[in-house]
Design a protein around this motif. Sequence first.
Motif, short mmCIF file in Angstrom:
data_model
loop_
_atom_site.label_atom_id
_atom_site.label_comp_id
_atom_site.label_asym_id
_atom_site.label_seq_id
_atom_site.Cartn_x
_atom_site.Cartn_y
_atom_site.Cartn_z
N THR A 9 27.77 33.93 9.18
CA THR A 9 27.44 32.56 8.80
C THR A 9 25.97 32.42 8.47
OG1 THR A 9 27.14 31.98 11.12
CG2 THR A 9 29.31 31.55 10.14
N GLY A 10 25.16 33.41 8.82
CA GLY A 10 23.74 33.38 8.50
C GLY A 10 23.16 34.78 8.49
N ARG A 11 22.13 34.99 7.65
CA ARG A 11 21.48 36.29 7.54
C ARG A 11 19.98 36.11 7.41
NH1 ARG A 11 25.14 36.23 3.47
NH2 ARG A 11 27.01 37.47 3.70
N THR A 12 19.25 37.04 7.98
CA THR A 12 17.80 37.13 7.77
C THR A 12 17.52 38.57 7.39
OG1 THR A 12 17.39 35.45 9.44
CG2 THR A 12 15.53 36.81 8.80
N PHE A 13 16.75 38.78 6.31
CA PHE A 13 16.47 40.13 5.84
C PHE A 13 14.97 40.32 5.70
CE2 PHE A 13 15.76 43.12 2.29
CZ PHE A 13 16.38 44.24 2.82
N GLU A 14 14.45 41.42 6.27
CA GLU A 14 13.06 41.84 6.08
C GLU A 14 13.09 43.16 5.32
OE1 GLU A 14 10.75 41.88 9.69
OE2 GLU A 14 11.88 40.18 10.47
N SER A 15 12.34 43.25 4.25
CA SER A 15 12.50 44.36 3.30
C SER A 15 11.91 45.69 3.75
CB SER A 15 11.90 43.98 1.95
OG SER A 15 10.51 43.74 2.10
N GLY A 16 11.18 45.75 4.86
CA GLY A 16 10.63 47.03 5.30
C GLY A 16 9.49 47.49 4.41
N ASP A 17 9.12 48.75 4.54
CA ASP A 17 8.01 49.29 3.77
C ASP A 17 8.25 50.77 3.52
OD1 ASP A 17 5.61 49.45 2.43
OD2 ASP A 17 4.35 49.11 4.18
N PHE A 18 7.46 51.33 2.64
CA PHE A 18 7.53 52.76 2.37
C PHE A 18 6.81 53.50 3.49
CE2 PHE A 18 8.23 50.75 -1.65
CZ PHE A 18 9.21 51.53 -2.24
N PRO A 19 7.27 54.71 3.83
CA PRO A 19 6.60 55.46 4.90
C PRO A 19 5.22 55.94 4.44
CG PRO A 19 8.40 56.75 3.96
CD PRO A 19 8.44 55.40 3.32
N ILE A 20 4.19 55.38 5.07
CA ILE A 20 2.81 55.65 4.69
C ILE A 20 2.02 56.03 5.94
CG2 ILE A 20 0.67 54.64 3.77
CD1 ILE A 20 2.48 52.69 2.20
N LYS A 21 1.16 57.00 5.83
CA LYS A 21 0.24 57.36 6.91
C LYS A 21 -1.17 57.13 6.42
CE LYS A 21 -0.85 59.30 10.85
NZ LYS A 21 -0.66 58.71 12.13
N THR A 22 -1.97 56.43 7.22
CA THR A 22 -3.34 56.12 6.86
C THR A 22 -4.29 56.93 7.74
OG1 THR A 22 -2.71 53.87 6.24
CG2 THR A 22 -5.04 54.26 6.63
N PHE A 23 -5.26 57.58 7.11
CA PHE A 23 -6.30 58.33 7.81
C PHE A 23 -7.64 57.69 7.51
CE2 PHE A 23 -2.85 61.25 6.84
CZ PHE A 23 -2.61 61.84 8.07
N LYS A 24 -8.44 57.44 8.55
CA LYS A 24 -9.77 56.85 8.36
C LYS A 24 -10.83 57.83 8.85
CE LYS A 24 -8.51 52.04 8.49
NZ LYS A 24 -8.80 50.72 9.01
N ALA A 25 -11.83 58.03 8.01
CA ALA A 25 -12.95 58.89 8.38
C ALA A 25 -13.96 58.07 9.18
CB ALA A 25 -13.60 59.46 7.12
N GLN A 26 -14.91 58.76 9.80
CA GLN A 26 -15.93 58.07 10.59
C GLN A 26 -16.79 57.15 9.74
OE1 GLN A 26 -18.05 61.13 12.72
NE2 GLN A 26 -16.59 61.11 14.41
N ASN A 27 -16.96 57.48 8.46
CA ASN A 27 -17.78 56.64 7.59
C ASN A 27 -17.01 55.45 7.01
OD1 ASN A 27 -16.17 57.76 5.65
ND2 ASN A 27 -17.84 58.70 4.47
#
Length: 125
Positions: A9-27
């Motif tokens: 009788t009701g639906r809620t959909f969240e589309s998700g995301d692509f698998p991503i890995k983020t790396f941050k350097a010290q600078n």
Amino acid sequence: MDFPALTPTGRTFESGDFPIKTFKAQNGAETRILYGSNRTNMKLQLTYANITDAQAKEFLTHYDQVRGTFDTFNLGEEARAGWTQESSLLGAQATGNKYRYENSPRLVQVRPGTSTVTVNLIGVL
């Protein structure tokens, strides 16, 4: 056993995301790596209002048969009934994914013999 063949009788959909890995350097420089071509972690909440207790039990039986949040499964046509062709393309199955339970089904007894069930699912590869 297949997912219960009932139209929500009701639906809620969240589309998700692509698998991503983020790396941050010290600078502060940032590098991002894409690990796939399909969206993952899509969330779908299905609500089945005012169904019989026997129908509500089907969700608990299915949850037990797929071993809770462990196994994946396909949704039947009934779970997607009522969505237009365009919106049905947003679902996990349209991109080759399946679903698994995010947590156990939630049952609320509305009155004796009648319940409302809420099911939270996650789209996985």
